[in-house]
Design an enzyme around this catalytic site. Structure first.
Site, PDB file in Angstrom:
ATOM      1  N   THR A  49     -57.999  -9.739  21.739  1.00 23.00           N
ATOM      2  CA  THR A  49     -56.623  -9.501  22.157  1.00 23.00           C
ATOM      3  C   THR A  49     -55.978  -8.549  21.156  1.00 23.00           C
ATOM      4  O   THR A  49     -56.616  -8.076  20.221  1.00 23.00           O
ATOM      5  CB  THR A  49     -55.824 -10.815  22.221  1.00 23.00           C
ATOM      6  N   CYS A  50     -54.695  -8.302  21.345  1.00 22.85           N
ATOM      7  CA  CYS A  50     -53.995  -7.406  20.423  1.00 22.85           C
ATOM      8  C   CYS A  50     -53.958  -7.963  19.006  1.00 22.85           C
ATOM      9  O   CYS A  50     -53.919  -7.204  18.031  1.00 22.85           O
ATOM     10  CB  CYS A  50     -52.568  -7.179  20.907  1.00 22.85           C
ATOM     11  N   ASN A  51     -53.955  -9.279  18.889  1.00 18.86           N
ATOM     12  CA  ASN A  51     -53.744  -9.905  17.582  1.00 18.86           C
ATOM     13  C   ASN A  51     -54.950 -10.633  17.029  1.00 18.86           C
ATOM     14  O   ASN A  51     -54.877 -11.181  15.932  1.00 18.86           O
ATOM     15  CB  ASN A  51     -52.563 -10.881  17.666  1.00 18.86           C
ATOM     16  N   ARG A  52     -56.050 -10.657  17.762  1.00 15.40           N
ATOM     17  CA  ARG A  52     -57.234 -11.349  17.242  1.00 15.40           C
ATOM     18  C   ARG A  52     -58.498 -10.846  17.932  1.00 15.40           C
ATOM     19  O   ARG A  52     -58.458 -10.417  19.099  1.00 15.40           O
ATOM     20  CB  ARG A  52     -57.109 -12.867  17.437  1.00 15.40           C
ATOM     21  N   SER A 100     -50.603 -17.936  17.338  1.00 21.38           N
ATOM     22  CA  SER A 100     -50.118 -16.628  17.758  1.00 21.38           C
ATOM     23  C   SER A 100     -48.966 -16.151  16.883  1.00 21.38           C
ATOM     24  O   SER A 100     -48.261 -16.948  16.263  1.00 21.38           O
ATOM     25  CB  SER A 100     -49.650 -16.681  19.217  1.00 21.38           C
ATOM     26  N   GLU A 105     -46.897 -18.473  22.695  1.00 23.21           N
ATOM     27  CA  GLU A 105     -46.820 -17.354  23.638  1.00 23.21           C
ATOM     28  C   GLU A 105     -47.491 -17.682  24.969  1.00 23.21           C
ATOM     29  O   GLU A 105     -48.470 -18.416  25.042  1.00 23.21           O
ATOM     30  CB  GLU A 105     -47.453 -16.101  23.036  1.00 23.21           C
ATOM     31  N   GLN A 111     -55.578 -14.910  28.521  1.00 20.26           N
ATOM     32  CA  GLN A 111     -56.524 -14.132  27.716  1.00 20.26           C
ATOM     33  C   GLN A 111     -57.772 -14.946  27.390  1.00 20.26           C
ATOM     34  O   GLN A 111     -58.890 -14.420  27.405  1.00 20.26           O
ATOM     35  CB  GLN A 111     -55.834 -13.661  26.429  1.00 20.26           C
ATOM     36  N   GLY A 180     -47.071   2.860  31.124  1.00 16.47           N
ATOM     37  CA  GLY A 180     -48.043   1.814  31.435  1.00 16.47           C
ATOM     38  C   GLY A 180     -47.474   0.791  32.401  1.00 16.47           C
ATOM     39  O   GLY A 180     -46.370   0.270  32.196  1.00 16.47           O
ATOM     40  N   GLU A 183     -49.962  -5.504  32.967  1.00 17.18           N
ATOM     41  CA  GLU A 183     -49.214  -6.758  32.839  1.00 17.18           C
ATOM     42  C   GLU A 183     -48.123  -6.653  31.775  1.00 17.18           C
ATOM     43  O   GLU A 183     -46.977  -7.052  32.002  1.00 17.18           O
ATOM     44  CB  GLU A 183     -50.179  -7.899  32.490  1.00 17.18           C
TER      45      GLU A 183
END
Length: 408
Positions: A49-52, A100, A105, A111, A180, A183
């Site tokens: 994901t964006c953070n992990r 998160s 979140e 995800q 974009g 989602e």
């Protein structure tokens, strides 16, 4: 069989370092197939994901492949390695949003489910990881519906809009361009429109009945994005593009540069040097979104941890039953043989022909097997492996002739 996790997240690595481990869905599938071929690996799921970026492995010796991956990535010191119950609990906590940047979140559950789906379709998720990810998703859904961890926004897009308001004041009447229409982009567009912004969304293509455009928003072609940016106060980009959607040179050529710029992508959409431009008063990226102190009711947090405990217990019961299956199969075979050797079916058939006797014996065997399986499957969670082994030994003591000729 054991489970291991090796990964980095927003706590252990900043965006510059995490960006190297940002993968598209097709890249995730390819990596899963490659890792699945490593010695000792029975299954793998890659959560990116964006953070992990976290790799979950099952097998007999999963720790060595996980560490090899960290060394190959040249970032061994950044990776956290967990195994056993620690890895299981961590995934549950991730799915519940406890790990998160945005506490609790909303998007993390989908995800987690998507990561499993990719691994499953690549034929890389074995039964153990399939069950683990299913229960983790269940824990995440339960925590979302049963507990409200925070009154703060529960999405990255929501936090971004809240930070814009905090920095720039009322957003009503502001003109916003969202690059974009995935989602994240759709959610950001809807939130900005709800704040009173005039929102334009870029589309790479439009298919009637298939392309979803957020209500109240205008659309333009992706190629026209910079012309529109010159008329906007807010520029937000949220795509899966492997290249920058906005470079500093693009903005420097505009007669007017948006004063609020936000990048909600990994890898990044907007060239980082943009933050140094004098015209930009607010620059937000993924590392700006969370990590802030958020008041969380202690009882609410305990509720989420209780949900995690319950789903972990369910996973432990499943594993215990799965590990006991060979012994259960053997006991069912012993029960059938005990019936077959304990009765004279020729006498019971009362002079009928041999076929009738054989049918009676086979029916008795089958009934004994089904009855034993039904009882043992229902009781295994209460009895445990020790009791099942004691049951096996008791049968063999009473019918020692089965010891050498039993079937399993």
């Amino acid at each position: 069989m054991s489970i291991c996790m090796a990964g980095i997240d927003w706590k252990s690595a900043n965006m510059d370092k995490r960006e190297a481990f940002s993968f598209t869905g097709s890249q995730v599938a390819r990596l899963c197939r490659e890792i699945r071929q490593m010695d000792g690996v029975d299954g793998c799921v890659l959560l990116a994901t964006c953070n992990r970026t976290e790799l979950y492995l099952s097998g007999k010796d999963t720790l060595a492949p996980a560490r090899s991956l960290c060394r190959a990535a040249g970032a061994e010191d950044l990776f956290t390695v967990r195994h056993g119950d620690d890895a299981v609990r961590h995934l549950m906590r991730v799915a519940c949003g406890l790990c998160s940047q945005i506490l609790g979140e909303d998007q993390i559950v989908s995800q987690v489910k998507r990561a499993y789906q990719i691994a499953h379709e690549a034929d890389c998720a074995d039964a153990e990881l399939s069950q683990l990810f299913r229960l983790a998703a269940t824990a995440g859904k339960r925590s979302r519906t049963q507990v409200r961890l925070s009154a703060a926004p529960l999405s990255v897009a929501g936090q971004a809009v809240a930070l814009m308001e905090q920095a720039a004041g009322d957003l009503r009447g502001k003109r916003a361009l969202v690059i974009g229409n995935g989602e994240m982009g759709r959610l950001a567009s809807s939130l900005l429109f709800a704040r009173g912004c005039d929102v334009t969304v870029t589309l790479r293509s439009y298919h009637h009945g298939q392309t979803i455009v957020p209500a109240g928003c205008h659309t333009i072609a992706y190629g026209d994005r910079m012309q529109r940016a010159a008329d906007c106060d807010i520029l937000l980009s949220a795509t899966t593009s492997p290249h920058y959607t906005v470079a500093r040179d693009d903005l420097e050529q505009l007669p007017h540069v948006p004063s609020i710029i936000c990048d909600l992508s990994m890898p990044r959409d907007i060239e980082p040097d943009v933050r140094e431009m004098d015209e930009v008063s607010v620059f937000l990226d993924m590392d700006s979104m969370g990590g802030r102190d958020v008041h969380v009711n202690a009882d609410d947090r305990r509720q989420v941890e209780q949900i995690i405990d319950e789903e972990m217990a369910e996973f432990a019961r499943w594993r215990s039953y799965r590990e006991a299956l060979p012994l259960i199969d053997e006991l069912c075979g012993l029960a059938a043989e005990r019936v077959a050797t304990g009765y004279d079916f020729a006498v019971l058939s009362d002079g009928e022909d041999g076929k009738t006797t054989e049918k009676m014996e086979n029916a008795a065997r089958l009934a004994a097997q089904k009855t034993a399986r039904l009882l043992l499957s229902g009781l295994q969670g209460e009895l445990g492996d020790g009791a099942l082994e004691a049951c096996r030994e008791a049968i063999l003591r009473k019918a020692p002739q089965l010891r050498d000729g039993r079937t399993g």
